[in-house]
Design a protein around this motif. Sequence first.
Motif, PDB file in Angstrom:
ATOM      1  N   GLU A  25       0.836  -1.197   0.000  1.00  0.00           N
ATOM      2  CA  GLU A  25       0.000   0.000   0.000  1.00  0.00           C
ATOM      3  C   GLU A  25       0.877   1.256   0.000  1.00  0.00           C
ATOM      4  O   GLU A  25       0.634   2.206  -0.748  1.00  0.00           O
ATOM      5  N   PHE A  26       1.894   1.248   0.836  1.00  0.00           N
ATOM      6  CA  PHE A  26       2.831   2.367   0.895  1.00  0.00           C
ATOM      7  C   PHE A  26       3.587   2.506  -0.421  1.00  0.00           C
ATOM      8  O   PHE A  26       3.743   3.615  -0.952  1.00  0.00           O
ATOM      9  N   ASP A  27       4.057   1.386  -0.940  1.00  0.00           N
ATOM     10  CA  ASP A  27       4.838   1.426  -2.185  1.00  0.00           C
ATOM     11  C   ASP A  27       4.010   1.997  -3.335  1.00  0.00           C
ATOM     12  O   ASP A  27       4.497   2.822  -4.123  1.00  0.00           O
ATOM     13  N   ALA A  28       2.769   1.577  -3.437  1.00  0.00           N
ATOM     14  CA  ALA A  28       1.921   2.025  -4.541  1.00  0.00           C
ATOM     15  C   ALA A  28       1.662   3.522  -4.487  1.00  0.00           C
ATOM     16  O   ALA A  28       1.532   4.177  -5.532  1.00  0.00           O
ATOM     17  N   LEU A  29       1.612   4.080  -3.270  1.00  0.00           N
ATOM     18  CA  LEU A  29       1.313   5.503  -3.106  1.00  0.00           C
ATOM     19  C   LEU A  29       2.569   6.354  -2.943  1.00  0.00           C
ATOM     20  O   LEU A  29       2.476   7.562  -2.693  1.00  0.00           O
ATOM     21  N   GLY A  30       3.719   5.731  -3.064  1.00  0.00           N
ATOM     22  CA  GLY A  30       4.973   6.476  -2.950  1.00  0.00           C
ATOM     23  C   GLY A  30       5.280   6.926  -1.539  1.00  0.00           C
ATOM     24  O   GLY A  30       6.002   7.909  -1.329  1.00  0.00           O
ATOM     25  N   ALA A  31       4.774   6.205  -0.534  1.00  0.00           N
ATOM     26  CA  ALA A  31       5.014   6.542   0.870  1.00  0.00           C
ATOM     27  C   ALA A  31       6.125   5.648   1.422  1.00  0.00           C
ATOM     28  O   ALA A  31       6.414   4.573   0.898  1.00  0.00           O
ATOM     29  N   ASP A  32       6.755   6.105   2.494  1.00  0.00           N
ATOM     30  CA  ASP A  32       7.923   5.432   3.069  1.00  0.00           C
ATOM     31  C   ASP A  32       7.472   4.413   4.115  1.00  0.00           C
ATOM     32  O   ASP A  32       7.119   4.766   5.246  1.00  0.00           O
ATOM     33  N   PHE A  33       7.510   3.137   3.755  1.00  0.00           N
ATOM     34  CA  PHE A  33       7.082   2.093   4.684  1.00  0.00           C
ATOM     35  C   PHE A  33       8.094   1.874   5.800  1.00  0.00           C
ATOM     36  O   PHE A  33       7.721   1.718   6.968  1.00  0.00           O
ATOM     37  N   GLU A  34       9.369   1.854   5.472  1.00  0.00           N
ATOM     38  CA  GLU A  34      10.400   1.559   6.465  1.00  0.00           C
ATOM     39  C   GLU A  34      10.438   2.610   7.570  1.00  0.00           C
ATOM     40  O   GLU A  34      10.708   2.294   8.732  1.00  0.00           O
ATOM     41  N   ARG A  35      10.154   3.855   7.230  1.00  0.00           N
ATOM     42  CA  ARG A  35      10.226   4.934   8.217  1.00  0.00           C
ATOM     43  C   ARG A  35       8.836   5.433   8.614  1.00  0.00           C
ATOM     44  O   ARG A  35       8.664   6.562   9.041  1.00  0.00           O
ATOM     45  N   ARG A  36       7.844   4.541   8.528  1.00  0.00           N
ATOM     46  CA  ARG A  36       6.464   4.973   8.752  1.00  0.00           C
ATOM     47  C   ARG A  36       6.224   5.477  10.178  1.00  0.00           C
ATOM     48  O   ARG A  36       5.376   6.338  10.393  1.00  0.00           O
ATOM     49  N   GLY A  37       6.980   4.966  11.143  1.00  0.00           N
ATOM     50  CA  GLY A  37       6.838   5.470  12.512  1.00  0.00           C
ATOM     51  C   GLY A  37       7.282   6.912  12.625  1.00  0.00           C
ATOM     52  O   GLY A  37       6.581   7.761  13.201  1.00  0.00           O
ATOM     53  N   ALA A  38       8.444   7.218  12.069  1.00  0.00           N
ATOM     54  CA  ALA A  38       8.946   8.589  12.100  1.00  0.00           C
ATOM     55  C   ALA A  38       8.050   9.519  11.288  1.00  0.00           C
ATOM     56  O   ALA A  38       7.821  10.673  11.667  1.00  0.00           O
ATOM     57  N   VAL A  39       7.547   9.009  10.165  1.00  0.00           N
ATOM     58  CA  VAL A  39       6.631   9.806   9.351  1.00  0.00           C
ATOM     59  C   VAL A  39       5.371  10.132  10.144  1.00  0.00           C
ATOM     60  O   VAL A  39       4.885  11.276  10.139  1.00  0.00           O
ATOM     61  N   LEU A  40       4.836   9.144  10.866  1.00  0.00           N
ATOM     62  CA  LEU A  40       3.636   9.378  11.652  1.00  0.00           C
ATOM     63  C   LEU A  40       3.884  10.389  12.758  1.00  0.00           C
ATOM     64  O   LEU A  40       3.045  11.257  13.029  1.00  0.00           O
ATOM     65  N   ASP A  41       5.040  10.310  13.390  1.00  0.00           N
ATOM     66  CA  ASP A  41       5.365  11.269  14.460  1.00  0.00           C
ATOM     67  C   ASP A  41       5.267  12.705  13.942  1.00  0.00           C
ATOM     68  O   ASP A  41       4.641  13.566  14.570  1.00  0.00           O
ATOM     69  N   GLU A  42       5.902  12.964  12.798  1.00  0.00           N
ATOM     70  CA  GLU A  42       5.855  14.334  12.286  1.00  0.00           C
ATOM     71  C   GLU A  42       4.481  14.669  11.725  1.00  0.00           C
ATOM     72  O   GLU A  42       4.021  15.814  11.844  1.00  0.00           O
ATOM     73  N   THR A  43       3.811  13.683  11.133  1.00  0.00           N
ATOM     74  CA  THR A  43       2.484  13.944  10.589  1.00  0.00           C
ATOM     75  C   THR A  43       1.520  14.372  11.689  1.00  0.00           C
ATOM     76  O   THR A  43       0.678  15.259  11.476  1.00  0.00           O
ATOM     77  N   VAL A  44       1.621  13.759  12.860  1.00  0.00           N
ATOM     78  CA  VAL A  44       0.771  14.168  13.988  1.00  0.00           C
ATOM     79  C   VAL A  44       1.015  15.632  14.327  1.00  0.00           C
ATOM     80  O   VAL A  44       0.072  16.412  14.528  1.00  0.00           O
ATOM     81  N   ASP A  45       2.281  16.032  14.377  1.00  0.00           N
ATOM     82  CA  ASP A  45       2.601  17.438  14.664  1.00  0.00           C
ATOM     83  C   ASP A  45       2.035  18.361  13.583  1.00  0.00           C
ATOM     84  O   ASP A  45       1.476  19.429  13.879  1.00  0.00           O
ATOM     85  N   ALA A  46       2.187  17.945  12.324  1.00  0.00           N
ATOM     86  CA  ALA A  46       1.686  18.767  11.220  1.00  0.00           C
ATOM     87  C   ALA A  46       0.161  18.855  11.251  1.00  0.00           C
ATOM     88  O   ALA A  46      -0.418  19.917  10.984  1.00  0.00           O
ATOM     89  N   LEU A  47      -0.493  17.765  11.610  1.00  0.00           N
ATOM     90  CA  LEU A  47      -1.956  17.778  11.687  1.00  0.00           C
ATOM     91  C   LEU A  47      -2.450  18.638  12.844  1.00  0.00           C
ATOM     92  O   LEU A  47      -3.501  19.275  12.746  1.00  0.00           O
ATOM     93  N   ARG A  48      -1.704  18.661  13.926  1.00  0.00           N
ATOM     94  CA  ARG A  48      -2.073  19.543  15.033  1.00  0.00           C
ATOM     95  C   ARG A  48      -2.154  20.988  14.548  1.00  0.00           C
ATOM     96  O   ARG A  48      -3.090  21.722  14.891  1.00  0.00           O
ATOM     97  N   ALA A  49      -1.162  21.366  13.745  1.00  0.00           N
ATOM     98  CA  ALA A  49      -1.169  22.727  13.215  1.00  0.00           C
ATOM     99  C   ALA A  49      -2.277  22.911  12.187  1.00  0.00           C
ATOM    100  O   ALA A  49      -3.038  23.882  12.226  1.00  0.00           O
TER     101      ALA A  49
END
Length: 305
Positions: free
Chosen positions: A125-149
């Motif tokens: 699913e990540f590969d098809a959408l060009g998202a980073d599967f291996e670093r998905r935890g770190a991506v989620l951490d920053e995404t939460v911060d970005a969504l807060r804003a």
Amino acid sequence: MRYGIQLPVQSQSTLYTEAWETDGTPADLVETARAADRAGFAYVACCDHVAIPRRLAPAMGTVWYDPVATLAHLAAVTTRTRLLSHVAVVGLRHPLETAKQYATLDHLSGGRLVLGVGAGHVREEFDALGADFERRGAVLDETVDALRAALGPEEFPEHHGKLYDFAGLGQRPRPAQPRVPLWVGGSSPAAVRRAALKGDGWLPQGDPRDRLPAQIARIRRLREEGGVEGPFTVGAIAEPLYVGRPGWEVGRRTLTGAPEEIAESLRAYRAMGVDQVQVRFRSRGRSELIDQITAFGAEVAPRLN
């Protein structure tokens, strides 16, 4: 202690789907949501997957309704129950796109959104959408911060991070809520830490009862050590339920019996420090499911607290 429900039909994993759901319709979703709304359920929930690879389809199925479209549809036919994404794999999308969708949902529903987020687990699913599967935890951490804003009160939100950088870009409508509740899903050490330090609540994924006290204690310790204050909602997912004595085989793990028997069992979650419990009912069709929801709301729920 509040109670909510993951909706039928909208996700059809073999782990929990009832046989009748394979032929389920939008009308089944609507009537189930209406029944939950009438019965005082705190939320109705919808899952998130974009595409299921062939290797996982036998177990997961390929029926996964889009959560934003589904919850928006149900917002129009309910009045009180909150609308929970359980969980949105927000690392698959840019935070501004996610914020646009869920801010609109909150606006249209009059402030009933609860945004549940998770890291995801399907590599293809990540590969098809060009998202980073291996670093998905770190991506989620920053995404939460970005969504807060991006889901905050500012029309022109601002975030400057390693992965996402935006400012001077206006988004309206804004959410109806001053602060959209953000619950973090997952039971791994990283997910529990993320929930404690970044979330407004925790959505465990499959923790049995005997694991919950240690997980809840860790959340409290992490929040205290991190100086994190404010309301926090601890969740749990109960065993399958059937209010009454079923006349058919519901499985040995299913909690059955009189309303007080079921309530007594569920009160053990409250004693652990659980604030909301997600329930699921065994059923052979929509009418039986609605009967179970109604009985739970009328006879079991008043005994929970």
